[in-house]
Design an enzyme around this catalytic site. Structure first.
Site, PDB file in Angstrom:
ATOM      1  N   CYS A  26       0.814  -1.221   0.000  1.00  0.00           N
ATOM      2  CA  CYS A  26       0.000   0.000   0.000  1.00  0.00           C
ATOM      3  C   CYS A  26       0.847   1.270   0.000  1.00  0.00           C
ATOM      4  O   CYS A  26       0.327   2.362  -0.231  1.00  0.00           O
ATOM      5  CB  CYS A  26      -0.948  -0.002   1.188  1.00  0.00           C
ATOM      6  SG  CYS A  26      -2.084  -1.385   1.113  1.00  0.00           S
ATOM      7  N   HIS A  61      -3.620   7.050   2.577  1.00  0.00           N
ATOM      8  CA  HIS A  61      -3.968   5.738   2.030  1.00  0.00           C
ATOM      9  C   HIS A  61      -5.368   5.368   2.526  1.00  0.00           C
ATOM     10  O   HIS A  61      -5.706   5.581   3.686  1.00  0.00           O
ATOM     11  CB  HIS A  61      -2.944   4.703   2.500  1.00  0.00           C
ATOM     12  CG  HIS A  61      -3.305   3.306   2.112  1.00  0.00           C
ATOM     13  ND1 HIS A  61      -3.648   2.959   0.831  1.00  0.00           N
ATOM     14  CD2 HIS A  61      -3.388   2.165   2.850  1.00  0.00           C
ATOM     15  CE1 HIS A  61      -3.923   1.671   0.795  1.00  0.00           C
ATOM     16  NE2 HIS A  61      -3.782   1.163   2.004  1.00  0.00           N
ATOM     17  N   ASN A  79     -10.117  -0.272  -0.714  1.00  0.00           N
ATOM     18  CA  ASN A  79      -8.662  -0.193  -0.671  1.00  0.00           C
ATOM     19  C   ASN A  79      -8.091  -0.755  -1.980  1.00  0.00           C
ATOM     20  O   ASN A  79      -8.139  -1.958  -2.203  1.00  0.00           O
ATOM     21  CB  ASN A  79      -8.159  -1.000   0.536  1.00  0.00           C
ATOM     22  CG  ASN A  79      -6.650  -0.931   0.700  1.00  0.00           C
ATOM     23  OD1 ASN A  79      -5.941  -0.453  -0.173  1.00  0.00           O
ATOM     24  ND2 ASN A  79      -6.168  -1.438   1.823  1.00  0.00           N
TER      25      ASN A  79
END
Ligand code: UT7
Length: 329
Positions: free
Chosen positions: A114, A254, A284
């Site tokens: 990520c 994020h 996500n």
């Protein structure tokens, strides 16, 4: 001679058209819209039914080059942050250059989960700052649905597919990338991992039968590390650059969990109006989240805005990047 900095001079994104809602997921696994929304902030995510990561990246890149009126032959370097490459090799960057006609560019994939976009952005910027290159593309893309287990309710509700890309060009007005703090700690690797398919556990009938090619996450452990480290590193980059919360125009966090985003914004002293959020519609997307946020909010950004991007992900990897936005839309 004036110092050259690496400025983002354009951004674009791509998400597949197919939508998977919380309601849809509740028909596949034992979950509910209420649980997913209250624990994560996600309402729906996009899923790619046909094609690979390079296809999403290609859509984003083609649209960006058209928007900027740039010939693909002008691009010199392409860095692709991804954990879902088309193949273990060749790299997705190679495939992408071929599909988009970027025949003069070289490129490589960068795996930092990520944090992939942050690591790639910081890396790509170095090639601009040295004066070596004038046009570098940094892509964040993941087709998470290719590695998510739709029998595991603890992970399948979180992830989605998407791609984003930024163009980096030299700037002599002091705009663009100002600073970065990047970290990794491999001792956390077991908490968020795709165990099989690499050299540690090559593919076999057993690895497939045991569903070891899917993402495994110990959510609580990852949450604990993420909520602390993403907040700390974001505050640290502000302090290091003597930025107060008034000086910061935007946080680009994020998009893993709304609660982690809130904790980070609180630690930085930022009100919610300064925080980019699109987790509700994309979930996500791993390396895709940050450029997708910049794309969604591009029209609201102004030249000179102080922006902090921050992320936390598998590895563990995490970090924060401080940029001064370089243009008005
Ligand atoms: O992007 C890379 C970094 N990743 C992250 O930052 C993710 C960090 N972790 C998280 O965001 C959260 O840990 C999750 C959203 C993954 C999970 O939320 P949680 O509040 O930590 O839930 P939990 O794992 O502690 O589970 C709580 C309960 C459990 O039931 P019991 O044991 O209390 O009976 C789970 O079995 O919720 C249950 N549960 C679910 N229930 C309905 C877990 N997943 C689901 C689900 N639907 N999808």
């Amino acid at each position: 001679m004036k110092k050259i900095s690496a400025a983002i001079t354009g951004v674009h994104g791509f998400v597949p058209k197919d939508v998977l809602t919380n309601e849809d997921l509740s028909k596949i696994v034992d979950t509910s819209d209420d649980w997913i929304l209250s624990r994560t902030g996600i309402k729906e995510r996009r899923i790619m039914k046909d094609g690979a990561s390079s296809d999403m990246a290609m859509e984003a890149v083609n649209a960006l080059l058209r928007k900027k009126n740039i010939d693909p032959l002008e691009i010199e370097l392409v860095i692709v942050g991804t954990v879902t490459p088309d193949y273990p090799f060749p790299s997705t960057a190679n495939v992408l250059c071929d599909k988009t006609g970027m025949k003069n560019a070289w490129g490589f994939d960068l795996n930092a989960a990520c944090s992939g976009f942050l690591f790639a952005l910081s890396t790509g910027s170095q090639f601009i700052e040295t004066g070596k290159y004038k046009k570098v593309l940094v892509v964040g893309v993941d087709k998470m649905t290719s590695i998510v287990d739709y029998q595991d309710r603890t992970t399948c509700v979180i992830f989605g597919d998407g791609a984003g890309v930024v163009l980096l060009e030299p700037n002599e007005e002091g705009l663009g990338l100002q600073d970065f703090i990047l970290r990794s700690d491999g001792s956390g690797r077991q908490f968020l991992i795709q165990p099989a398919g690499g050299s540690a556990m090559p593919p076999s009938h057993e690895t497939v039968d045991d569903r070891m090619h899917y993402v495994k996450q110990e959510g609580k452990q990852v949450y604990k590390f993420a909520v602390t480290n993403m907040a700390e590193v974001s505050a640290e980059i502000m302090e290091k650059n003597k930025l107060t919360s008034d000086d910061v125009a935007w946080l680009v966090p994020h998009q893993a969990n709304l609660r982690i985003i809130d904790a980070t914004a609180n630690r930085m002293g930022l009100p919610s109006e300064k925080v980019m959020i699109n987790i509700q519609k994309y979930g996500n997307t791993t390396a895709g989240t940050l450029p997708l946020c910049l794309w969604d909010y591009e029209n609201q950004l102004k030249k000179g805005d102080n922006i902090i991007l921050s992320a936390f992900g598998g590895g563990f990897t995490w970090g924060a990047v401080y940029i001064k936005w370089a243009y008005n839309s």
